[in-house]
Design a protein around this motif. Structure first.
Motif, PDB file in Angstrom:
ATOM      1  N   VAL A 164      19.513  24.678  44.025  1.00  0.00           N
ATOM      2  CA  VAL A 164      20.379  25.695  43.429  1.00  0.00           C
ATOM      3  C   VAL A 164      21.485  24.898  42.748  1.00  0.00           C
ATOM      4  CG1 VAL A 164      21.778  27.735  43.852  1.00  0.00           C
ATOM      5  CG2 VAL A 164      19.733  27.318  45.241  1.00  0.00           C
ATOM      6  N   TRP A 165      21.243  24.607  41.461  1.00  0.00           N
ATOM      7  CA  TRP A 165      21.967  23.526  40.800  1.00  0.00           C
ATOM      8  C   TRP A 165      22.157  23.825  39.324  1.00  0.00           C
ATOM      9  CZ3 TRP A 165      19.081  18.802  38.708  1.00  0.00           C
ATOM     10  CH2 TRP A 165      19.953  17.764  38.385  1.00  0.00           C
ATOM     11  N   ASP A 166      23.354  23.531  38.857  1.00  0.00           N
ATOM     12  CA  ASP A 166      23.675  23.758  37.445  1.00  0.00           C
ATOM     13  C   ASP A 166      23.292  22.573  36.556  1.00  0.00           C
ATOM     14  OD1 ASP A 166      25.609  21.879  38.112  1.00  0.00           O
ATOM     15  OD2 ASP A 166      27.311  23.173  37.642  1.00  0.00           O
TER      16      ASP A 166
ATOM     17  N   GLU B 233      29.903  36.893  42.430  1.00  0.00           N
ATOM     18  CA  GLU B 233      28.926  37.327  41.427  1.00  0.00           C
ATOM     19  C   GLU B 233      27.794  36.314  41.298  1.00  0.00           C
ATOM     20  OE1 GLU B 233      32.258  36.652  40.524  1.00  0.00           O
ATOM     21  OE2 GLU B 233      32.891  38.677  41.079  1.00  0.00           O
ATOM     22  N   THR B 234      28.126  35.039  41.372  1.00  0.00           N
ATOM     23  CA  THR B 234      27.120  33.989  41.280  1.00  0.00           C
ATOM     24  C   THR B 234      26.232  33.998  42.517  1.00  0.00           C
ATOM     25  OG1 THR B 234      28.427  32.595  39.809  1.00  0.00           O
ATOM     26  CG2 THR B 234      26.781  31.477  41.166  1.00  0.00           C
ATOM     27  N   ALA B 235      26.822  34.208  43.681  1.00  0.00           N
ATOM     28  CA  ALA B 235      26.024  34.272  44.911  1.00  0.00           C
ATOM     29  C   ALA B 235      24.998  35.393  44.825  1.00  0.00           C
ATOM     30  CB  ALA B 235      26.931  34.453  46.120  1.00  0.00           C
ATOM     31  N   ALA B 236      25.380  36.521  44.261  1.00  0.00           N
ATOM     32  CA  ALA B 236      24.444  37.647  44.116  1.00  0.00           C
ATOM     33  C   ALA B 236      23.317  37.295  43.148  1.00  0.00           C
ATOM     34  CB  ALA B 236      25.187  38.894  43.653  1.00  0.00           C
ATOM     35  N   LEU B 237      23.648  36.642  42.038  1.00  0.00           N
ATOM     36  CA  LEU B 237      22.622  36.219  41.088  1.00  0.00           C
ATOM     37  C   LEU B 237      21.655  35.223  41.726  1.00  0.00           C
ATOM     38  CD1 LEU B 237      24.808  35.658  37.877  1.00  0.00           C
ATOM     39  CD2 LEU B 237      23.078  37.449  38.201  1.00  0.00           C
TER      40      LEU B 237
ATOM     41  N   ASP C 173      20.848  32.726  34.634  1.00  0.00           N
ATOM     42  CA  ASP C 173      21.810  32.984  33.564  1.00  0.00           C
ATOM     43  C   ASP C 173      23.017  33.724  34.130  1.00  0.00           C
ATOM     44  OD1 ASP C 173      20.199  31.808  31.667  1.00  0.00           O
ATOM     45  OD2 ASP C 173      19.326  33.700  30.984  1.00  0.00           O
ATOM     46  N   GLY C 174      24.198  33.292  33.738  1.00  0.00           N
ATOM     47  CA  GLY C 174      25.426  33.921  34.185  1.00  0.00           C
ATOM     48  C   GLY C 174      26.026  33.302  35.429  1.00  0.00           C
ATOM     49  N   ALA C 175      25.272  32.409  36.111  1.00  0.00           N
ATOM     50  CA  ALA C 175      25.790  31.769  37.307  1.00  0.00           C
ATOM     51  C   ALA C 175      26.865  30.750  36.932  1.00  0.00           C
ATOM     52  CB  ALA C 175      24.656  31.071  38.067  1.00  0.00           C
ATOM     53  N   GLN C 176      27.880  30.657  37.779  1.00  0.00           N
ATOM     54  CA  GLN C 176      28.975  29.707  37.561  1.00  0.00           C
ATOM     55  C   GLN C 176      29.274  28.993  38.858  1.00  0.00           C
ATOM     56  OE1 GLN C 176      32.378  31.727  35.971  1.00  0.00           O
ATOM     57  NE2 GLN C 176      31.257  32.566  34.236  1.00  0.00           N
ATOM     58  N   ARG C 177      29.552  27.725  38.714  1.00  0.00           N
ATOM     59  CA  ARG C 177      29.920  26.908  39.883  1.00  0.00           C
ATOM     60  C   ARG C 177      31.347  27.218  40.275  1.00  0.00           C
ATOM     61  NH1 ARG C 177      28.380  20.570  39.570  1.00  0.00           N
ATOM     62  NH2 ARG C 177      28.938  19.968  41.676  1.00  0.00           N
ATOM     63  N   GLY C 178      31.612  27.269  41.559  1.00  0.00           N
ATOM     64  CA  GLY C 178      32.955  27.588  42.060  1.00  0.00           C
ATOM     65  C   GLY C 178      33.936  26.480  41.844  1.00  0.00           C
TER      66      GLY C 178
END
Length: 158
Positions: A121-123, A15-19, A153-158
């Motif tokens: 591409v960093w949190d 889901e994060t990759a798609a965002l 928004d909504g992205a999460q680190r694996g």
């Protein structure tokens, strides 16, 4: 032609990759036409970025950190790595044999040598190990290479 390097998290949830894909494409659109993407093609953000550059009509240059780099990537990412590497207009191979934190940071520094901007591409969190995205961002800022942080928004680190 603007030259954009990428550094970003690996092992991204689907889901994060798609965002991130959407956010990277949106950011790249501001630089079109005439984008050269610089990537090491690691799994995660690097491959998402490379594919977006190519899909949007840009060209890809790859920096390979070490002779054993591909072997150090997750097996499920090898096919994409091989395909993207095959589509690169130029490949820069560093002299390292082993794929280590040091070779990865050296590859990032090599990309920054040629970059007009860094897409991070960093949190915003510290690197989990030497050569992580936070270290690359710090190096870019020290060199005064503009940094564009991409973390939707909504992205999460694996």
């Amino acid at each position: 032609m603007v030259r954009i390097a990428v550094s970003g998290h690996r092992g991204l949830p689907e889901e994060t990759a798609a965002l991130i894909d959407g956010a990277v494409r949106e950011a790249l659109a501001e630089y079109l036409p005439g984008v050269t993407g610089l990537s090491c093609l690691a799994d995660g953000a690097d491959q998402v970025f490379a594919r977006a550059v190519l899909d949007l009509g840009g060209v890809l240059e790859v920096v390979v950190p070490a002779k054993e780099y591909r072997e150090g990537l997750p097996g499920e990412c090898h096919a994409a790595y091989d395909e993207l590497l095959g589509r690169a207009v130029r490949t820069h191979r560093l002299e390292f044999v082993e794929s280590t934190s040091e070779s990865h940071m050296a590859a990032s520094a090599r990309m920054l040598d040629d970059a007009d901007v860094l897409f991070a591409v960093w949190d915003g969190q510290p690197a989990r190990g030497y050569g992580g995205t936070a270290d690359v961002v710090a190096e870019a800022r020290q060199r005064e290479v503009p940094v564009r942080v991409i973390w939707p928004d909504g992205a999460q680190r694996g």
